[in-house]
Structure formats: C-alpha cells, structure tokens
Scaffold this active site. Structure first.
Site, mmCIF file in Angstrom:
data_model
loop_
_atom_site.group_PDB
_atom_site.id
_atom_site.type_symbol
_atom_site.label_atom_id
_atom_site.label_comp_id
_atom_site.label_asym_id
_atom_site.label_seq_id
_atom_site.Cartn_x
_atom_site.Cartn_y
_atom_site.Cartn_z
ATOM 1 N N ALA B 11 37.286 -19.698 -6.431
ATOM 2 C CA ALA B 11 36.782 -19.389 -5.082
ATOM 3 C C ALA B 11 36.370 -20.623 -4.282
ATOM 4 O O ALA B 11 36.905 -20.877 -3.190
ATOM 5 C CB ALA B 11 35.609 -18.416 -5.188
ATOM 6 N N ARG B 22 44.652 -26.811 6.101
ATOM 7 C CA ARG B 22 44.889 -26.372 7.478
ATOM 8 C C ARG B 22 44.369 -27.378 8.496
ATOM 9 O O ARG B 22 44.961 -27.582 9.543
ATOM 10 C CB ARG B 22 44.184 -25.029 7.750
ATOM 11 N N CYS B 44 34.537 -11.170 -10.597
ATOM 12 C CA CYS B 44 33.707 -9.971 -10.482
ATOM 13 C C CYS B 44 34.514 -8.703 -10.639
ATOM 14 O O CYS B 44 33.974 -7.636 -10.898
ATOM 15 C CB CYS B 44 33.036 -9.918 -9.117
ATOM 16 N N ARG B 450 6.353 1.012 5.054
ATOM 17 C CA ARG B 450 5.129 1.732 5.438
ATOM 18 C C ARG B 450 4.160 1.817 4.268
ATOM 19 O O ARG B 450 2.939 1.679 4.449
ATOM 20 C CB ARG B 450 5.464 3.140 5.936
#
Lengths: 458, 458
Positions: B11, B22, B44, B450
């Site tokens: 990755a 590029r 993964c 809350r």
C-alpha cells in the site's frame, strides 16, 4: 405558586416540560396545553405505521399523557391556546370539548406549537380523502381511508414525507402515483442525485409525474376526491396524500406581536428566548433557527432539533427562574437529513450548490461513485457521493449520499466535519474507520474529498 | 537520470510510486524493490478470502505488478533490499531467485517495508502448520492447509486479525479454539465491551480460552503441529494461526542507523521524512505515527494510513526534487479501528480509559445501551456505546461501539469530533442524521455524550 406554561405537547414542548418538572421545585407548576390527545409522539414514524411495519399509534408515543401526568406535569389535552396576552402575561385557553375559555397566567411561557402541512388553496382541496400526515390523527385518517381499499393513491409532492408515504403504499401493494412540480424528486438533494431516487421509485412501480403542478382536485357527489388535476387533465385518485412540506405554526405567536422571520418561524436567540420579550421561549417546528455555516435563518422541522431545543429551553427557564447559570445553547444546524426509499438510502448535510452560491461562497461540486465496502467483498453496493466545497477557503460545505446499505449514515462524519469548519484537505486526512466489510481504504466521503481537492487544484 | 528508489511494493510503497511516476518528469526513474511477487494488495482482505467470501488472491490485488510496470514504474519483484548505505546513498538489493546482489544508487529513498506478524520465541514455533496472516503468501498457506481438512484450528490471539480468522474458520465449519492471554478478547476495546465479543464468539461455537498464555507447540514426527501447550496442558491442533499482532519491519532502516522510536517504527516528521537525514522518506506499517489528541507515538499498521502516508511521501518527494511547494502532511491518527465478528460490529476511535489516564487526562467513562434505529421500528438492534471524556476540559476523548447492523460506522462521526477537539457538550448539539430507520432522535453517540454530560455535571 409560580407557573411555567407550555403550549404544545409534542417533542419540543414535552421534552421541555418533562425536564422542567424534574428540575424546578414543587412551588413551580408546569402546565402544558395540547390541542390533541397525544403527547411526545414520533411524527416521523407515521409512514412506517401506515406501511404496517410499526404497530401504531401507541408505539409511536414515547411518553403518554398519563405518564407525563404521573411525573407531575399538569397536562391539559384537548385544550387549545387561542391567544397570548403579553401585557397581562396570560394565555387564553379553550377546552375543545366544552368550548369553555379560560385565561391562564404564566411566569414563563414556552411556545412549541409545531408545524402544519401545507395545503395549497386549490379547487377541491377540502374534499374528503385529501390528507396530510403531520399528526397521529392524520395517520389514523390515512389508515381509515385504506380500509376502503383505494385503487389509486396520489401523493402530491416528493419531499421525504412524500417519498416515505409512497413507499408505504407500495409496500401495501397499492397503485401509487407521485406528482412533483420540480423536474426531479426530493429537492433536499441535488437534481443529479434526485434522478437516482426517481429511478428507484419507477423501479418499484410508482408512476412518477415530475414537472407537474397540481391545479386542483375533482370530487364526487359525496365530496370525496376522485381525481387530481395536473396539467389540465384529471388523473384518477381515491386517496390523496399531501407531502408538500410544512410551515411553522407561528400564527399564535405572530398574532400576539411576537417576531417571526423570513422562514415563517418564531425568531429566538440561541437560548431559544423569543427575541425582544421577557421570559418567553419557543422551540421545535414553530421556530426558525440558523445554519451554522452561513448564519442564515432556516426552518427545519425535525424531531431531533425539537428535542434539543426543548432541552435548551428547560435549561434556560431554570436558569432564569432560579437565577442559576445558563448552561445550554442551541448552536443551529447544518441541515442534515436522511431518509430511505425501499433499499435506497438518501442523506444530505451542509449546503447544496445553490445554497452555497446564495451564501456568497464559490462552490465547487464533485460527484463520485464508490462502493460501500472494499470492492472485492461480496454484496458490495454502489453509492454516489456529491460534495460541495468552497473554492476560496477550501472548506467542505456540503455532502450528499445516495446508495444502498451503509450509505446514509456516512453524512454524520461529514456533518461533524462541516460543523468544525474542516477543509476538504482536512477531510482527506481524517482517521475514519477502515475494514473490508465497511469501506475501502478511503472512506466514501474521503473519495469525494479527494475528488474535490483535485478539482480545486486543477 | 535521477532515481527515486522505493523499498516495498504494498500500500504505502506503491501508492507513493504510482503517484511519483505520474508527477515526476521522465528524467526521473521510479524503481521499486519488492521481496514477494505481489503488489498493492489488501492484507485486511485475507480473512475474507480464507472464509471463502472473496475470490482470491487476485481480487485482493488493487493493482498488479504488470499494471504498475505498464504505468512506467520499474518494479523489481523477488528482490529484497538487504542494506542501506547512507554515505554512498545506495541500497544493496538481492535477487532472491539468483542470489545476485546489486547496489542501486538513489537520489531519493522511500522505505515502505511494512510489518511482520509477531512470532514469539516458543518451543515448536517453527513447526509446520503454524501460520501468520500478513501477506498473500501467508493466506495461500492457510488455504493450502485447509485442503488437508484440519479437525481443530487454534487461533492464538484475539485481536481483530485473530477474530476475523476465527470467523473465517467458523464459516467453514471447522472446530475452532481461540486462545487469549488477556481476560477478555479484543484488547483494542475496553474489557466491558470485550465481554460482548466473547459472548458472540461462544454463541457461534468457538471455544474461547481467555487468561491463557501459550507456552509452546507440540509437533508430530514430521514436524507438523499437533498441539498447543496452554497452562501446562496440550490442546489438540492441526492448524495454528497466529494473531498476536505485528511489529514494524524497521530493521533494515535501523541497521542503516535510521531512527526508530518507542513503538519500534521508523520515526518521521509530518511529511514522512525520516528524522535527521536528507531525502529519505518512510511510510506505512514500518513507521510509527502520532496520536492527534495526545501527540504521543503510536504504531497503527492499517492500509488506510499506509495509503495516506504514501500520498504524502509522493507529494513531498516531488516538492523536494522539483523544488515546488509541499502541499500535504500526515497529521497523525485518532486510533480508529473497526471489525466485525459475524453479525456483531465492533469499532473504536480515540483513547481508551487507560490510554487517557496514561496521557494525563482525567477520564470519565460512561456506557449506554441504545437502539440502532427508533425503538418502535422492526428489527431494531441493540448497540452498546462506551464514551471516554476528560473531566477537566470536557473533551470527548474516545468512543467505542459494539452492536449489530448500523453500529460500527458510528465511530466515524466520533473520530471527526475528536479530531476537531469537541467537548461532549458540542457532540450533544451536533446535527446528526435522524430518521426512524437510522436512529432515534438522539444518535447513539449523542445518547452516550448526554450520559457523559450527566456524569461530568454530577
């Protein structure tokens, strides 16, 4: 004995009343006037009740009148507030059963009169079988009408209520036509995404007539609707549901001289205090609020805002009456909305392109297609994400999503990012959840943010 | 001819290399050294491949070596970088097939050597049938082992890889035991939530042995595993999968004198430049990064960070070589993670209680149960939300969710709020998506917020 008087017994009014009853000493009465017989109900759940997915109406009621009374709220159902006397600090209340009118003095007044469905002044509009869906009683009327086995339902308007009602009828196997004035349904999203909703509606067998203004209704001899006139021609209908949106029910306040704004809602400050008067608050669908990005007024009648505003009201009433510090303010909204049509989830947050332009931003709009999970996972679904960014500041202004499973709630992160004023560059670098069943390595909103970065840098 | 040399073809390395190819002129070579035969693959996704849900291994590969080569990247698979000479600015590269070693000069170096599964130094650890699941080759080895119809699989460790692998075996109908040293599985979440994961695992027929340290492995005469020794006793196993986590593969960098940190990863700045040296970058599982709340180092080997860091590297290499402005930095992480076990979704973001304490916060932890949609909707599922807030600043520090459908991705909004430094009060007032099929009027993270407000005000 001091008295807090609340007008309206749904989300905003009752959340305020319940909180006030808990927090104020016994010496304070908390009185609520409610026209109808229901309290604290979910109007948003009505379409699912009509679809038969939800047992109603009781299931839609978060807290019944009896429960509120047991908690010490003096709740007067079937009682309508007919006028507010600011001088005398009294409200004129009418018992709808007996017709008796009583004047009730208040030390603090909370106005939570809600919203009402728009009923355009068209020929035949008052015919039988032309119904809105704002209250539980409205919902019951639709269900009663379904008992007569309607052959053809026409839903006028394709906002989210219209859409959800159309789904409900389709689920029940009733032939349904949706008539919409605009060229595409669901104006809360950009037309390019609305097209996808149109596709889904047609795919489920709904006849969708867009660009079609309703000119009136044909009634039979009993005064019951039998047709909807569109473009000079009557289409048959034995049940019509109006989904044309709602307007703030602010007349009572306006008649008393209280300020209403450009969106028709009561104008308040961030503590929900009505502008310019002492010890009068307003909350929920009857007020207008502010967009957090533009600071412009908006009217967004949603239960989630009503509940929050009711809580803010209660806090400020307590602060005022007991002379303790105020703790809560309502910061406004970012116009988040979500709905679904059958399997299609649809959501938005922030500004659309036109809203951005109107607020003097220079919007750049990008649209991307992506998967709801890693592309290689089974059953991965497509979603379309549209992002609006500001050219100058690079801020993310808005995000809209249409897609299947796992699509709709993606707006929550975007709503949070917009609230925080994040740029699209910031969004690209957010640490969002990644695992193959949930997203690809770039979350859908980041795929959109990257496209926006590219467009801004081009 | 100037040369950018990238070590590692998954990755981080390949996203950097592809972007560099590029953006850099032809006069720059982009050379990638990759030990294996695969590039740009999703580690993964391996558990889903093993479960049989994903066609593998090709589907796990986002871009093949051929595609990268066609795009002009000089990709050398089967080639291992064995040393880095900082003085000469050369890397020693070994062709694994021929054994030949070559020295390759670089103008810019990108280290993306990834991570490797932890293999504790226990008796028998090198036996046959004791496998990690970090690479495609690892995955293939597990699938090969499944061909021999194992009767009993033992998964050592119950992090998310362990959990996902256990699910894969259960899906395949193989008797599976998970051994975990800690008292509850999945240490990335608080133990109280881990209990819910334990329940779900047991509910699916997994034998879960917690509080159980592995002391070694029994091998048969062929050197194949036949048992896992836990607490002095051998439990039968004909396949063992190690899910004990990974460590940064930073030895190559460390051997060259490059800095590694307390988490074992290479230390870089926000542009992913290796600290203290010129024109050397590192990215992905081999680096450590920073938590955005605490600014403390963390090692979080996830594809999503690797991709972002690869993009940042490419941007800064271009900025450096072409003397144009740098545009991207990697701001760190908030430790977001998500996984699922069968129907149970599990996610976290921000700090856990101990992490918060360790970072000198004064954490208040609340846990709430809520529904994934309006309570009256059919099929509404329960979810448990745990929130960590700081008493002094009232900031939301962390949020963890365990629940069914629509639960896991709720952390994305929390991750965004934590990144923005929002208090729990801010979170309560966020405009999050509300409609009956998606949430009650308070979103689950607001129900938790809350509760936190209440705890802080108590």
């Amino acid at each position: 004995m001091a008295r807090v008087l609340v007008i309206g017994g749904d989300a905003a009014g009752m959340s305020a009343a319940a909180s006030l009853r808990r927090r104020l000493p016994e010496a304070y009465e908390v009185v609520v006037l409610e026209r109808g017989e229901w309290t604290s109900y979910s109007a948003c759940g009505i379409p699912y009740w009509i679809a038969g997915e939800v047992e109603g109406p009781d299931d839609l009621v978060a807290r019944t009148p009896e429960e509120h009374r047991k908690n010490g709220v003096d709740l007067r159902t079937g009682t309508e507030a007919v006028s507010i006397d600011l001088e005398a600090r009294e409200v004129e209340a009418k018992d709808l059963a007996s017709g008796e009118v009583e004047r009730i003095a208040f030390d603090a007044l909370v106005i939570a009169t809600g919203a009402e469905p728009l009923r355009p002044d068209l020929p035949g509009i008052d015919g039988e079988g032309i119904l809105g869906v704002q209250s539980i009683d409205d919902g019951q009327r639709v269900l009663d009408a379904l008992e007569h086995d309607p052959q053809q339902v026409v839903v006028v308007g394709s906002g989210y209520v219209g859409l959800e009602m159309a789904e409900a009828f389709v689920v029940r196997g009733i032939s349904t036509t949706v008539v919409e004035k605009a060229p595409v349904p669901l104006s809360i999203i950009e037309p390019s995404l609305g097209e996808k909703v149109a596709e889904a509606m047609r795919g489920r067998g709904i006849e969708l007539r867009t660009g079609a203004g309703v000119e009136g209704f044909e009634l039979d001899d009993d005064g019951h609707v039998r047709g909807v006139v569109v473009d000079g021609e009557a289409m048959p209908a034995d049940l019509v549901v109006l989904g044309l949106g709602v307007r703030a029910r602010s007349d009572l306040a306006a008649d008393a001289g209280l300020p209403t704004g450009v969106k028709g809602g009561i104008v308040t400050d961030a503590r929900q205090r009505v502008a310019g008067v002492d010890r009068i608050w307003a909350a929920g669908d009857c007020v207008e609020t502010r967009d957090r990005t533009t600071d412009l007024p908006v009217h967004l009648p949603l239960g989630t805002h009503a509940n929050k505003q009711g809580m803010v009201v209660a806090d400020d009433v307590v602060a005022t009456l007991l002379e303790v510090p105020n703790r809560l303010t309502f910061p406004g909204v970012v116009q988040t909305a979500i709905t679904k049509f059958c399997a299609l989830e649809i959501s938005r947050t922030g500004l659309g392109e036109k809203q951005a332009t109107d607020a003097a931003f220079d919007p750049v709009v990008v649209t991307i297609q992506t998967s709801d999970r890693a592309g290689y996972m089974p059953e991965s679904g497509e979603m379309t994400v549209l992002l609006v960014a500001d050219r100058g500041s690079r801020r993310m202004l808005g995000l809209q999503v249409v897609g299947t499973e796992n699509a709709g709630l993606r707006v929550d992160a975007a709503a949070t990012a917009i609230t925080a004023g994040m740029t699209v560059d910031d969004v690209v670098m957010l640490d969002l959840a990644y695992a193959p069943p949930f997203a690809s390595v770039w979350s859908p909103i980041q795929v959109a943010a990257r496209a926006a970065v590219k467009a801004l840098d081009a």
